[in-house]
Design a protein around this motif. Structure first.
Motif, PDB file in Angstrom:
ATOM      1  N   ARG A  40       1.345  -0.968   0.103  1.00  0.00           N
ATOM      2  CA  ARG A  40      -0.203   0.178  -0.254  1.00  0.00           C
ATOM      3  C   ARG A  40       1.054   1.337  -0.032  1.00  0.00           C
ATOM      4  NH1 ARG A  40      -5.055  -2.226   3.973  1.00  0.00           N
ATOM      5  NH2 ARG A  40      -6.278  -2.613   1.589  1.00  0.00           N
ATOM      6  N   LYS A  41       2.183   1.263   0.743  1.00  0.00           N
ATOM      7  CA  LYS A  41       3.051   2.459   0.746  1.00  0.00           C
ATOM      8  C   LYS A  41       3.461   2.588  -0.991  1.00  0.00           C
ATOM      9  CE  LYS A  41       5.649   1.770   4.796  1.00  0.00           C
ATOM     10  NZ  LYS A  41       6.688   1.039   5.467  1.00  0.00           N
ATOM     11  N   LEU A  42       3.691   1.646  -2.422  1.00  0.00           N
ATOM     12  CA  LEU A  42       3.697   1.742  -3.189  1.00  0.00           C
ATOM     13  C   LEU A  42       2.901   2.037  -3.995  1.00  0.00           C
ATOM     14  CD1 LEU A  42       5.820  -1.604  -3.389  1.00  0.00           C
ATOM     15  CD2 LEU A  42       6.663   0.588  -3.209  1.00  0.00           C
ATOM     16  N   ASP A  43       1.259   2.029  -3.854  1.00  0.00           N
ATOM     17  CA  ASP A  43       0.033   1.720  -4.911  1.00  0.00           C
ATOM     18  C   ASP A  43      -0.981   1.346  -3.496  1.00  0.00           C
ATOM     19  OD1 ASP A  43      -2.269   1.994  -5.885  1.00  0.00           O
ATOM     20  OD2 ASP A  43      -1.679   0.014  -7.186  1.00  0.00           O
ATOM     21  N   THR A  44      -1.382   3.361  -3.466  1.00  0.00           N
ATOM     22  CA  THR A  44      -2.538   3.186  -2.104  1.00  0.00           C
ATOM     23  C   THR A  44      -4.066   1.939  -2.727  1.00  0.00           C
ATOM     24  OG1 THR A  44      -3.355   5.114  -2.732  1.00  0.00           O
ATOM     25  CG2 THR A  44      -2.510   5.069  -1.193  1.00  0.00           C
ATOM     26  N   ASN A  45      -3.703   1.429  -3.089  1.00  0.00           N
ATOM     27  CA  ASN A  45      -5.580   0.975  -3.742  1.00  0.00           C
ATOM     28  C   ASN A  45      -4.407  -0.556  -4.668  1.00  0.00           C
ATOM     29  OD1 ASN A  45      -6.874   2.604  -4.072  1.00  0.00           O
ATOM     30  ND2 ASN A  45      -6.164   3.405  -6.124  1.00  0.00           N
ATOM     31  N   ALA A  46      -3.597  -0.962  -3.952  1.00  0.00           N
ATOM     32  CA  ALA A  46      -3.113  -2.318  -3.964  1.00  0.00           C
ATOM     33  C   ALA A  46      -3.621  -3.429  -4.092  1.00  0.00           C
ATOM     34  CB  ALA A  46      -1.189  -2.664  -3.017  1.00  0.00           C
ATOM     35  N   VAL A  47      -4.728  -3.280  -2.783  1.00  0.00           N
ATOM     36  CA  VAL A  47      -6.101  -4.644  -2.403  1.00  0.00           C
ATOM     37  C   VAL A  47      -6.096  -5.081  -4.000  1.00  0.00           C
ATOM     38  CG1 VAL A  47      -6.823  -5.701  -0.955  1.00  0.00           C
ATOM     39  CG2 VAL A  47      -4.693  -4.546   0.507  1.00  0.00           C
ATOM     40  N   ASP A  48      -6.638  -3.413  -3.818  1.00  0.00           N
ATOM     41  CA  ASP A  48      -7.481  -3.848  -5.221  1.00  0.00           C
ATOM     42  C   ASP A  48      -7.013  -3.877  -5.945  1.00  0.00           C
ATOM     43  OD1 ASP A  48     -10.252  -2.855  -3.350  1.00  0.00           O
ATOM     44  OD2 ASP A  48      -9.949  -0.778  -4.059  1.00  0.00           O
ATOM     45  N   HIS A  49      -6.135  -3.261  -6.826  1.00  0.00           N
ATOM     46  CA  HIS A  49      -5.349  -3.286  -7.960  1.00  0.00           C
ATOM     47  C   HIS A  49      -5.133  -5.121  -7.987  1.00  0.00           C
ATOM     48  CE1 HIS A  49      -1.703  -4.140 -10.415  1.00  0.00           C
ATOM     49  NE2 HIS A  49      -2.239  -3.717 -11.531  1.00  0.00           N
ATOM     50  N   TYR A  50      -5.029  -6.144  -6.983  1.00  0.00           N
ATOM     51  CA  TYR A  50      -4.690  -7.901  -6.831  1.00  0.00           C
ATOM     52  C   TYR A  50      -6.111  -7.851  -7.351  1.00  0.00           C
ATOM     53  CZ  TYR A  50      -2.318 -11.805  -5.568  1.00  0.00           C
ATOM     54  OH  TYR A  50      -1.668 -12.678  -5.197  1.00  0.00           O
ATOM     55  N   ARG A  51      -7.127  -7.284  -7.095  1.00  0.00           N
ATOM     56  CA  ARG A  51      -8.345  -7.795  -7.122  1.00  0.00           C
ATOM     57  C   ARG A  51      -8.887  -7.871  -8.530  1.00  0.00           C
ATOM     58  NH1 ARG A  51     -11.426  -6.037  -1.463  1.00  0.00           N
ATOM     59  NH2 ARG A  51     -10.841  -7.693  -0.233  1.00  0.00           N
ATOM     60  N   SER A  52      -8.147  -6.960  -8.492  1.00  0.00           N
ATOM     61  CA  SER A  52      -9.138  -6.683 -10.372  1.00  0.00           C
ATOM     62  C   SER A  52      -8.429  -7.847 -11.040  1.00  0.00           C
ATOM     63  CB  SER A  52      -8.513  -5.344 -10.705  1.00  0.00           C
ATOM     64  OG  SER A  52      -7.211  -4.955 -10.744  1.00  0.00           O
ATOM     65  N   GLN A  53      -7.122  -8.165 -10.779  1.00  0.00           N
ATOM     66  CA  GLN A  53      -6.285  -9.508 -12.020  1.00  0.00           C
ATOM     67  C   GLN A  53      -7.088 -10.789 -11.562  1.00  0.00           C
ATOM     68  OE1 GLN A  53      -1.856  -8.145 -10.839  1.00  0.00           O
ATOM     69  NE2 GLN A  53      -2.217  -6.813 -11.011  1.00  0.00           N
ATOM     70  N   GLY A  54      -8.191 -10.482 -10.770  1.00  0.00           N
ATOM     71  CA  GLY A  54      -8.856 -12.134 -10.613  1.00  0.00           C
ATOM     72  C   GLY A  54      -7.905 -13.136  -9.401  1.00  0.00           C
ATOM     73  N   PHE A  55      -7.159 -12.217  -7.941  1.00  0.00           N
ATOM     74  CA  PHE A  55      -7.223 -12.898  -7.562  1.00  0.00           C
ATOM     75  C   PHE A  55      -8.062 -12.604  -5.897  1.00  0.00           C
ATOM     76  CE2 PHE A  55      -3.631 -12.510  -9.615  1.00  0.00           C
ATOM     77  CZ  PHE A  55      -3.233 -13.300  -9.973  1.00  0.00           C
ATOM     78  N   THR A  56      -7.910 -12.803  -5.449  1.00  0.00           N
ATOM     79  CA  THR A  56      -8.401 -13.116  -4.269  1.00  0.00           C
ATOM     80  C   THR A  56      -7.938 -13.040  -2.508  1.00  0.00           C
ATOM     81  OG1 THR A  56     -10.493 -15.411  -4.207  1.00  0.00           O
ATOM     82  CG2 THR A  56     -10.127 -14.165  -2.247  1.00  0.00           C
ATOM     83  N   VAL A  57      -8.257 -11.763  -2.280  1.00  0.00           N
ATOM     84  CA  VAL A  57      -7.108 -10.493  -0.981  1.00  0.00           C
ATOM     85  C   VAL A  57      -8.098 -11.872   0.166  1.00  0.00           C
ATOM     86  CG1 VAL A  57      -6.610  -8.904  -0.091  1.00  0.00           C
ATOM     87  CG2 VAL A  57      -6.501  -9.281  -2.448  1.00  0.00           C
ATOM     88  N   PRO A  58      -7.332 -12.547   0.896  1.00  0.00           N
ATOM     89  CA  PRO A  58      -8.591 -12.505   2.441  1.00  0.00           C
ATOM     90  C   PRO A  58      -9.017 -11.450   3.581  1.00  0.00           C
ATOM     91  CG  PRO A  58      -6.551 -13.821   2.204  1.00  0.00           C
ATOM     92  CD  PRO A  58      -6.239 -13.027   0.998  1.00  0.00           C
ATOM     93  N   ALA A  59     -10.391 -11.705   3.434  1.00  0.00           N
ATOM     94  CA  ALA A  59     -10.272 -10.484   4.338  1.00  0.00           C
ATOM     95  C   ALA A  59     -10.050  -9.660   5.457  1.00  0.00           C
ATOM     96  CB  ALA A  59     -12.395 -10.478   4.980  1.00  0.00           C
ATOM     97  N   GLN A  60      -9.057 -10.518   6.550  1.00  0.00           N
ATOM     98  CA  GLN A  60      -8.039  -9.794   6.943  1.00  0.00           C
ATOM     99  C   GLN A  60      -6.803  -9.060   6.743  1.00  0.00           C
ATOM    100  OE1 GLN A  60      -8.948 -13.324   6.974  1.00  0.00           O
ATOM    101  NE2 GLN A  60      -7.487 -14.445   8.198  1.00  0.00           N
TER     102      GLN A  60
END
Length: 117
Positions: A94-114
């Motif tokens: 997130r320091k590199l990209d504040t939207n890192a989690v959303d970006h990773y999800r947009s590529q089709g990956f699941t990010v655990p809720a925690q």
């Protein structure tokens, strides 16, 4: 080959073929961070978390700002029981990209809720 490997990993299909393509790509570009990231992603999708973490560690040693490796390693660490390390990797991403989690999800990956909060 690396692009084919990564695309199959993102789609979570034909993972053994994706792994074979990553291996061939690494043969052609030994130690390439982007290929290690791709193979780590395949391992992650296969549930081989220790192998995934090893590849993400190697990719980040060569390219510390590789956001996808930070996110992938976070998920691998979480599955390996290192929740604090997982959260630290997400924070670094997130320091590199504040939207890192959303970006990773947009590529089709699941990010655990925690890790998503």
């Amino acid at each position: 080959l690396n692009n084919l490997c990564y695309q199959k990993a993102m789609a979570n299909v034909v993972l053994q073929l994706a792994l074979d393509q990553c291996e061939e790509s690494l043969r052609l570009e030994p130690g390439a961070a982007h290929v290690l990231d791709s193979r780590g992603t395949v391992y992650l999708q296969m549930g081989r978390y220790k192998d995934a973490k090893t590849d993400f560690d190697s990719a980040l040693a060569k390219s510390p700002q590789l956001e996808s490796s930070l996110m992938g390693r976070a998920i691998a660490k979480l599955h390996l029981g290192d929740a604090a390390g997982a959260r630290a990797d997400v924070a670094e991403a997130r320091k590199l990209d504040t939207n890192a989690v959303d970006h990773y999800r947009s590529q089709g990956f699941t990010v655990p809720a925690q890790l998503a909060t």
